[in-house]
Design a protein around this motif. Structure first.
Motif, PDB file in Angstrom:
ATOM      1  N   THR A   4       0.961  -0.691   0.312  1.00 25.30           N
ATOM      2  CA  THR A   4       0.293   0.511   0.153  1.00 25.30           C
ATOM      3  C   THR A   4       0.951   1.413  -0.356  1.00 25.30           C
ATOM      4  OG1 THR A   4      -1.265  -0.908   1.193  1.00 25.30           O
ATOM      5  CG2 THR A   4      -2.306   0.918   1.875  1.00 25.30           C
ATOM      6  N   LEU A   6       0.655   5.384   0.563  1.00 22.55           N
ATOM      7  CA  LEU A   6       0.287   6.355   1.404  1.00 22.55           C
ATOM      8  C   LEU A   6       0.423   7.676   0.373  1.00 22.55           C
ATOM      9  CD1 LEU A   6       1.191   6.019   4.988  1.00 22.55           C
ATOM     10  CD2 LEU A   6      -1.075   5.503   3.503  1.00 22.55           C
ATOM     11  N   SER A  95       1.387  -1.593  18.848  1.00 23.86           N
ATOM     12  CA  SER A  95       1.634  -0.517  18.503  1.00 23.86           C
ATOM     13  C   SER A  95       2.571   0.517  18.915  1.00 23.86           C
ATOM     14  CB  SER A  95      -0.183  -0.522  18.509  1.00 23.86           C
ATOM     15  OG  SER A  95      -0.744  -0.186  19.674  1.00 23.86           O
ATOM     16  N   ASN A 194      -6.630  -4.840   7.495  1.00 30.17           N
ATOM     17  CA  ASN A 194      -7.357  -3.535   6.616  1.00 30.17           C
ATOM     18  C   ASN A 194      -7.740  -3.006   8.239  1.00 30.17           C
ATOM     19  OD1 ASN A 194      -7.849  -4.029   4.305  1.00 30.17           O
ATOM     20  ND2 ASN A 194      -9.800  -5.348   5.532  1.00 30.17           N
ATOM     21  N   ARG A 195      -7.298  -3.703   9.259  1.00 33.34           N
ATOM     22  CA  ARG A 195      -7.206  -2.513  10.423  1.00 33.34           C
ATOM     23  C   ARG A 195      -6.131  -1.816  10.819  1.00 33.34           C
ATOM     24  NH1 ARG A 195      -9.156  -5.768  16.153  1.00 33.34           N
ATOM     25  NH2 ARG A 195     -10.947  -5.592  15.109  1.00 33.34           N
ATOM     26  N   LEU A 197      -4.134  -1.526   8.822  1.00 31.45           N
ATOM     27  CA  LEU A 197      -3.640   0.465   7.444  1.00 31.45           C
ATOM     28  C   LEU A 197      -4.753   1.341   8.242  1.00 31.45           C
ATOM     29  CD1 LEU A 197      -4.153  -1.777   4.476  1.00 31.45           C
ATOM     30  CD2 LEU A 197      -1.696  -0.925   5.075  1.00 31.45           C
ATOM     31  N   ASP A 198      -4.902   1.034   8.696  1.00 27.73           N
ATOM     32  CA  ASP A 198      -6.329   2.285   9.438  1.00 27.73           C
ATOM     33  C   ASP A 198      -5.440   3.258  10.439  1.00 27.73           C
ATOM     34  OD1 ASP A 198      -8.260   1.869   7.753  1.00 27.73           O
ATOM     35  OD2 ASP A 198      -9.591   1.242   9.296  1.00 27.73           O
ATOM     36  N   ASP A 199      -4.837   2.172  11.238  1.00 29.54           N
ATOM     37  CA  ASP A 199      -3.816   2.249  12.403  1.00 29.54           C
ATOM     38  C   ASP A 199      -2.677   3.358  11.727  1.00 29.54           C
ATOM     39  OD1 ASP A 199      -5.532   1.113  14.036  1.00 29.54           O
ATOM     40  OD2 ASP A 199      -4.750   0.255  14.782  1.00 29.54           O
ATOM     41  N   ALA A 201      -2.568   4.871   9.213  1.00 30.97           N
ATOM     42  CA  ALA A 201      -2.686   5.567   8.754  1.00 30.97           C
ATOM     43  C   ALA A 201      -3.431   7.087   9.015  1.00 30.97           C
ATOM     44  CB  ALA A 201      -4.377   5.933   7.454  1.00 30.97           C
ATOM     45  N   SER A 202      -3.736   6.476  10.387  1.00 30.10           N
ATOM     46  CA  SER A 202      -4.027   7.721  11.613  1.00 30.10           C
ATOM     47  C   SER A 202      -2.481   8.175  11.873  1.00 30.10           C
ATOM     48  CB  SER A 202      -4.652   6.535  12.676  1.00 30.10           C
ATOM     49  OG  SER A 202      -3.963   5.821  13.431  1.00 30.10           O
TER      50      SER A 202
END
Length: 430
Positions: A4, A6, A95, A194-195, A197-199, A201-202
């Motif tokens: 991916t 960004l 994380s 998916n989760r 990748l959201d983390d 991006a944030s």
């Protein structure tokens, strides 16, 4: 594995592995000693040290403390082509690695006192590496083999450059190279993609892309004659290093050269082990090294002579064995054994989450991820004729630099027992 990118250019590679409750986070920056200017060597490695010295959010010592409190581990390394930082954590608490990496991508603190203190650490590390026979010989051998390419410089830098480095220069180097569009974040392990990748991006999407630094014009001219150097060190036995110019990762002949390295020195059945260790008994150690690199690199052969034997004697046998590879070829059995060894190593290098993060990050930094999928088929397709042709093309006299590490007389019994067959100062070329 999923790739991916960004909007700010950060490449994110994710691979779910649910075999164990572990996650490896590894961030790679496409900056190493190849990016350093003349007189500015060692900056990439020094910067690796400084990124553990604290940020506005994670003060001095807190990165290691947070890692320890969460039962994880961390480290970093620098090469000619990249710098990488990694964490290993249990999958229910990993994380925090994202928090740390996002913060120190932009907020590393260059306190002048901390910088000077760390400089002393780096200088001691540098001196320690040179206080060994192989460290000294390989450094001088690389410097002699290359005319202009920065691969000639030690990754850790030249002592004089490190000694005069300043915090302001180091921070400017950091600002130029540590930016999302020059980084690769690799995540492997027990998570839901998916989760994750959201983390990511944030934490990272809000970091602006930097101005891309133009790639330095790095073209090493062809070598047109053998170079020779001699290095003196406190030792009682001579050591030998031979460096041949060789192609970069994924080049046509690179696969045959990798197999040649295995055929020459990997295991007790290898050619140089059988000849130098078993039959002639002239060395205690012999190895060949040819690693993937972004630019054309060196194929190294190294050997340590036994007491009473000379570097010249060992060198002569090595050249003779290479001539046999060219004129007589390698056997199908030798080649098949080498292919099995490389395939086994490749498979084992993908067992753990950290192994996969290492593999994906390195290849994304140097080439294209397609290299991983095509690697074993390309190795399998190499023929005995390919090995002989690659040996003839690259491991030849005019393409080599030969280095002797010889006793300087300071060690007990360490007089000039090398049997050096040329006059120092006439063939030495640095």
């Amino acid at each position: 594995m999923r790739r991916t990118v960004l909007d700010n250019g950060l490449v994110v590679l994710t691979r779910e592995l649910h075999t164990s409750p572990i996650v490896t986070s590894m961030i790679w920056y496409r900056v190493g000693s190849r990016n350093e200017e003349l007189g500015q060597t060692g900056k990439s490695h020094f910067l690796e040290h400084m990124l553990f010295k604290g940020t506005d959010r994670f003060k001095k010592g807190q990165i290691d403390l947070v890692t320890l409190k969460n039962g994880g581990s961390n480290n970093a390394f620098t090469s000619h082509d990249f710098t990488a930082y990694y964490f290993n954590f249990a999958s229910d608490r990993w994380s925090v690695a994202l928090d740390i990496e996002a913060d120190r991508m932009t907020n590393c603190v260059f306190d002048p006192d901390e910088f000077e203190a760390e400089k002393k650490v780096v200088i001691e590390e540098l001196k320690g590496g040179l206080d060994s026979p192989w460290g000294l010989l390989i450094q001088d051998l690389s410097a002699a083999a290359y005319k202009i390419h920065p691969y000639r410089n030690p990754v850790i830098g030249w002592l004089e450059d490190v000694e005069r480095a300043t915090a302001a220069e180091q921070q400017a180097y950091y600002r130029r190279h540590y930016q999302p569009n020059n980084a690769i974040l690799v995540l492997t392990g027990d998570f839901e993609t998916n989760r994750v990748l959201d983390d990511v991006a944030s934490r990272f999407a809000g970091i602006p892309a930097g101005v891309s630094s133009p790639a330095p014009p790095l073209h090493e001219p062809e070598q047109n004659g053998e170079k020779r150097i001699a290095v003196r060190w406190r030792s009682t036995v001579p050591r030998l290093g031979i460096a041949y110019h060789a192609p970069a990762i994924a080049a046509a002949h690179s696969y045959a050269l990798q197999l040649l390295g295995v055929i020459l020195t990997e295991g007790k059945a290898s050619r140089l082990y059988q000849r130098l260790v078993e039959r002639e008994q002239t060395v205690t150690f012999v190895s060949a090294d040819y690693a993937e690199s972004r630019d054309p690199t060196l194929f190294h052969i190294r050997a340590e002579a036994r007491d009473g034997h000379t570097a010249l004697e060992v060198e002569s046998s090595i050249h003779d064995e290479l001539s046999r590879v060219i004129t007589e070829g390698v056997s199908a059995k030798e080649l098949e054994r080498a292919k099995h060894q490389i395939e086994a190593h490749f498979i084992l290098s993908r067992e753990r989450t950290s192994d996969q993060a290492m593999l994906f990050g390195q290849i994304e930094s140097l080439a294209d991820l397609e290299y991983i999928d095509t690697y074993i088929p390309r190795i399998s397709a190499v023929t005995p004729e390919d090995v002989s042709a690659a040996c003839a093309l690259f491991l030849r006299e005019d393409n080599r630099t030969v280095g002797y590490l010889l006793p300087d007389g300071s060690a007990k019994g360490g007089g000039d027992e090398s049997g050096l067959a040329y006059e120092e100062g006439t063939d030495e070329d640095d």
